[in-house]
Scaffold this motif. Structure first.
Motif, PDB file in Angstrom:
ATOM      1  N   MET A   2       0.823  -1.209   0.000  1.00 32.10           N
ATOM      2  CA  MET A   2       0.000   0.000   0.000  1.00 32.10           C
ATOM      3  C   MET A   2       0.859   1.262   0.000  1.00 32.10           C
ATOM      4  O   MET A   2       0.619   2.189  -0.779  1.00 32.10           O
ATOM      5  N   LEU A   3       1.883   1.293   0.879  1.00 33.88           N
ATOM      6  CA  LEU A   3       2.697   2.505   0.969  1.00 33.88           C
ATOM      7  C   LEU A   3       3.584   2.661  -0.263  1.00 33.88           C
ATOM      8  O   LEU A   3       3.848   3.787  -0.698  1.00 33.88           O
ATOM      9  N   GLY A   4       4.007   1.535  -0.848  1.00 35.92           N
ATOM     10  CA  GLY A   4       4.777   1.598  -2.085  1.00 35.92           C
ATOM     11  C   GLY A   4       3.953   2.252  -3.188  1.00 35.92           C
ATOM     12  O   GLY A   4       4.427   3.153  -3.888  1.00 35.92           O
ATOM     13  N   LEU A   5       2.707   1.796  -3.306  1.00 36.29           N
ATOM     14  CA  LEU A   5       1.824   2.392  -4.315  1.00 36.29           C
ATOM     15  C   LEU A   5       1.568   3.864  -4.003  1.00 36.29           C
ATOM     16  O   LEU A   5       1.621   4.714  -4.896  1.00 36.29           O
ATOM     17  N   ALA A   6       1.299   4.160  -2.724  1.00 41.56           N
ATOM     18  CA  ALA A   6       1.019   5.550  -2.341  1.00 41.56           C
ATOM     19  C   ALA A   6       2.201   6.448  -2.701  1.00 41.56           C
ATOM     20  O   ALA A   6       2.032   7.543  -3.235  1.00 41.56           O
ATOM     21  N   LEU A   7       3.426   5.943  -2.433  1.00 40.33           N
ATOM     22  CA  LEU A   7       4.628   6.721  -2.746  1.00 40.33           C
ATOM     23  C   LEU A   7       4.777   6.897  -4.251  1.00 40.33           C
ATOM     24  O   LEU A   7       5.054   7.998  -4.738  1.00 40.33           O
ATOM     25  N   LEU A   8       4.552   5.807  -4.995  1.00 41.40           N
ATOM     26  CA  LEU A   8       4.652   5.876  -6.454  1.00 41.40           C
ATOM     27  C   LEU A   8       3.686   6.919  -7.017  1.00 41.40           C
ATOM     28  O   LEU A   8       4.069   7.777  -7.819  1.00 41.40           O
ATOM     29  N   PHE A   9       2.419   6.850  -6.562  1.00 45.08           N
ATOM     30  CA  PHE A   9       1.424   7.794  -7.074  1.00 45.08           C
ATOM     31  C   PHE A   9       1.787   9.226  -6.692  1.00 45.08           C
ATOM     32  O   PHE A   9       1.638  10.143  -7.489  1.00 45.08           O
ATOM     33  N   ALA A  10       2.244   9.415  -5.453  1.00 46.58           N
ATOM     34  CA  ALA A  10       2.590  10.759  -5.001  1.00 46.58           C
ATOM     35  C   ALA A  10       3.735  11.313  -5.847  1.00 46.58           C
ATOM     36  O   ALA A  10       3.714  12.472  -6.261  1.00 46.58           O
ATOM     37  N   LEU A  11       4.742  10.456  -6.120  1.00 47.17           N
ATOM     38  CA  LEU A  11       5.888  10.904  -6.921  1.00 47.17           C
ATOM     39  C   LEU A  11       5.453  11.229  -8.352  1.00 47.17           C
ATOM     40  O   LEU A  11       5.898  12.219  -8.935  1.00 47.17           O
ATOM     41  N   LEU A  12       4.577  10.391  -8.902  1.00 52.82           N
ATOM     42  CA  LEU A  12       4.099  10.657 -10.261  1.00 52.82           C
ATOM     43  C   LEU A  12       3.312  11.964 -10.300  1.00 52.82           C
ATOM     44  O   LEU A  12       3.476  12.766 -11.214  1.00 52.82           O
ATOM     45  N   LEU A  13       2.456  12.164  -9.287  1.00 51.80           N
ATOM     46  CA  LEU A  13       1.676  13.404  -9.244  1.00 51.80           C
ATOM     47  C   LEU A  13       2.588  14.613  -9.127  1.00 51.80           C
ATOM     48  O   LEU A  13       2.283  15.689  -9.630  1.00 51.80           O
ATOM     49  N   ASP A  14       3.713  14.427  -8.420  1.00 48.67           N
ATOM     50  CA  ASP A  14       4.620  15.549  -8.192  1.00 48.67           C
ATOM     51  C   ASP A  14       5.559  15.779  -9.374  1.00 48.67           C
ATOM     52  O   ASP A  14       6.196  16.817  -9.460  1.00 48.67           O
ATOM     53  N   SER A  15       5.637  14.804 -10.272  1.00 43.47           N
ATOM     54  CA  SER A  15       6.559  14.943 -11.396  1.00 43.47           C
ATOM     55  C   SER A  15       5.877  15.710 -12.530  1.00 43.47           C
ATOM     56  O   SER A  15       4.656  15.820 -12.562  1.00 43.47           O
TER      57      SER A  15
END
Lengths: 308, 300
Positions: free
Chosen positions: A105-118
């Protein structure tokens, strides 16, 4: 940059105004603090004390048919806790659940957050909202919904659900893990994302000028800087995992593989319904202690890693 | 000085947006968008399915394409749910709004007052108090529910509205967040100025400081609202009379009776759809406030 957990150890420094004449504002301070303090005592401190006290009691009878009365039993209940296999099985089950579900869950959350921030993703507002919406769905409702989706009769994916026993003994734990992930990924993503927003744009720009790609910037710069926020989400997730109750309780009506002692909290509830309140209280105390040990342990571990 | 120099450079980059899209390679962009779109499907399709299923008759739920509409019966279904057993479902929704709406409001008020005092006044036992409250954040709510039941039954309060409402108005996390936020966003100078103007401490708080703490207050309110709305163990343990159930717990009881009363099947689905709406509306309406507060909670 401190975080929630870091602030545990390091509260904000007192301001100038607060240092002066501490006694003058005694009445105001009492006015501000007393209502919460009183209710916190009533609904947190007293129940915890009551649970500890209750867990030290045991029922004694005068003869076989005599009236039952509660007497001090020392650690008798705790002995029973440690001999209760169903309880430890349920603890093992949620630990297994947590070891898999929380990192995913946290891996996905981090991935999505990074993508949103990129700069790679367009339509950020829409995605942020779409990913967060499941958080507005209560766990009970989410579990009912997914229960229908998994069921061989109603599911849109009958080809899958008719052939794979998703609700069977082997898979039902992971079926529940999917429900929990579905509800909470967006929430954790937002916490990490708002931490990412706090990183000054100049940092990434400098890296771009140095020729770093987005993936490199994410891994070498952004992730270390939002580690505190990730720790926070991890601690909340660890607590949540050990408290698992509503989702598996709902799944009992979809799957016979979910027993009344499937998770520790369900064991507590089943025991209290018997009723054996003293044993249930002892379960609660042991569970609360495990929660403390695990979440504080994780906190210390992550702080040590940060310090390095 | 460095920031001043860096800023024009940044806005220049932003202004030449087409230039940026040339700089970002196409493949990562497609990969990123693919990931985001695929997961949008994952997050939204259960809700889409729920909406579609809620609009069907019981026969159609089983017989027609689960992901597309058949004959539209949403209005009929909603009416059936609302009128079933003298409007039990409506009562549940009302109960949930009462528990969560009122509970979260009181919780926010009390937590913000305490958090503010912890941030802005120095007093003996301050850190000890703060640490105890923080410990409260870690205490599992379920570990509290059982002893609370015993205490409430000793004073004859189980199976009342109070038994769910009272424990809900304590939010240790709210105190924590309010402290962080008050320390960051209420300047001591402002409090000093209010004092010089002759305002009392309490008036300063309600008249001046509260306004600066709005994002934190909204965040505390929303998250306490969700916590109460989702709370399962407390009603499970406290309540017997189904007229006092919150909606999630009510739907849970319906769902566990589906085998005996098959018409509940549709009611559960439609009820689930209706029960989600208030939270979604609340989050949408308040999002520009709470997102600021969320940032303050995790990064400070």
């Amino acid at each position: 940059m401190t975080t929630a957990p870091a602030a545990l150890a390091r509260p904000p420094a007192p301001g100038r105004a607060t240092r002066r004449a501490p006694r003058r504002y005694g009445k105001a301070i009492a006015f501000f603090v007393a209502p919460f303090g009183l209710l916190f005592t009533l609904f947190y401190v007293v129940p915890i004390a009551a649970a500890v006290w209750q867990s030290l009691l045991t029922v004694e009878r005068d003869g076989t048919f005599g009236a039952a009365r509660q007497v001090f039993g020392g650690l008798v209940q705790y002995e029973a806790v440690f001999r209760n296999e169903a309880f430890w099985e349920s603890v093992g089950r949620v630990l297994l659940f947590g070891v898999v579900q929380v990192p995913v869950m946290l891996g996905l959350a981090l991935l999505f957050a990074l993508l949103l921030d990129s700069p790679l993703v367009r339509g950020k507002k829409f995605f942020r909202l779409a990913y967060f919406v499941p958080y507005a769905v209560p766990g009970v409702i989410a579990a009912i919904m997914w229960g229908f989706l998994y069921s061989p009769r109603l599911s849109p994916f009958t080809a899958l659900t008719a052939n794979v026993p998703i609700l069977g003994a082997d898979l039902v734990l992971w079926a529940i893990a999917n429900v929990v992930t579905w509800v909470y990924v967006g929430y954790n993503m937002l916490i990490i994302y708002s931490a990412l927003l706090a990183i000054p744009g100049e940092v990434s720009e400098a890296a771009v000028l140095d020729g770093a790609g987005q993936a490199r910037i994410a891994l070498s710069i952004k992730v270390p800087m939002v580690m505190p926020a990730i720790s926070l989400t991890a601690i909340f997730s660890i607590i949540g995992t050990l408290q698992l109750l509503a989702e598996p309780q709902v799944f009992r009506s979809f799957s016979s593989a979910v027993t009344s002692t499937f998770t520790p909290n369900m064991t507590v509830y089943a025991t209290s319904a018997v009723p054996n309140t003293s044993l249930a209280a002892a379960f609660s105390v042991v569970l609360a202690l495990m929660t403390f040990v695990l979440s504080f342990g994780f906190l210390k571990l992550s702080q040590r890693k940060e310090a390095r | 000085m460095t920031t001043l120099q860096a800023r024009p450079a940044r806005s220049a980059a932003a202004a030449s947006a087409p230039g940026r899209s040339v700089r970002t390679p196409v493949v990562p962009r497609i990969a990123a968008m693919t990931v985001m779109v695929v997961f949008t499907g994952y997050f939204l399709f259960p809700l889409w399915w729920l909406l579609v299923a809620s609009s069907k008759t019981r026969g159609d739920v089983l017989g027609t394409n689960p992901l597309w509409f058949a004959d539209l019966h949403l209005v009929d279904n909603v009416r059936d749910v609302l009128t079933y057993r003298d409007g039990l479902f409506g009562q549940w929704m009302g109960n949930s709004l009462l528990y969560a709406g009122v509970g979260a409001a009181v919780a926010t008020l009390l937590a913000s007052m305490c958090g503010y005092a912890l941030a802005k006044y120095q007093f003996r036992g301050r850190e000890a108090l703060f640490n105890v409250v923080l410990g409260g954040v870690l205490v599992p709510a379920t570990a509290l529910a059982l002893p609370l039941f015993l205490i409430f039954s000793a004073v004859d309060l189980t199976d009342t509205y109070w038994s769910v409402l009272l424990p809900s108005i304590v939010s240790p996390f709210g105190v924590y967040l309010s402290r962080i936020y008050a320390a960051a966003s209420v300047p001591d100078e402002l409090i000093e100025a209010a004092r010089l103007d002759g305002a009392g401490e309490i008036r300063t708080f309600f008249g001046v400081s509260v306004r600066l703490m709005v994002p934190a207050l909204v965040t505390v309110y929303l998250f306490q609202f969700v916590a109460i709305w989702n709370n399962f163990f407390l009603p499970l343990i406290m309540l017997r009379d189904e007229r006092k159930f919150p909606v999630t717990f009510g739907l849970y009881t319906w769902n566990s009776q589906v085998n005996q009363i098959p018409e509940l099947n549709t009611f559960v689905l439609v009820g689930a759809l209706l029960s989600i709406i208030p939270l979604v509306v609340a989050f949408l309406a308040l999002q520009r406030f709470w997102r600021g507060g969320l940032g303050a909670g995790s990064v400070k």
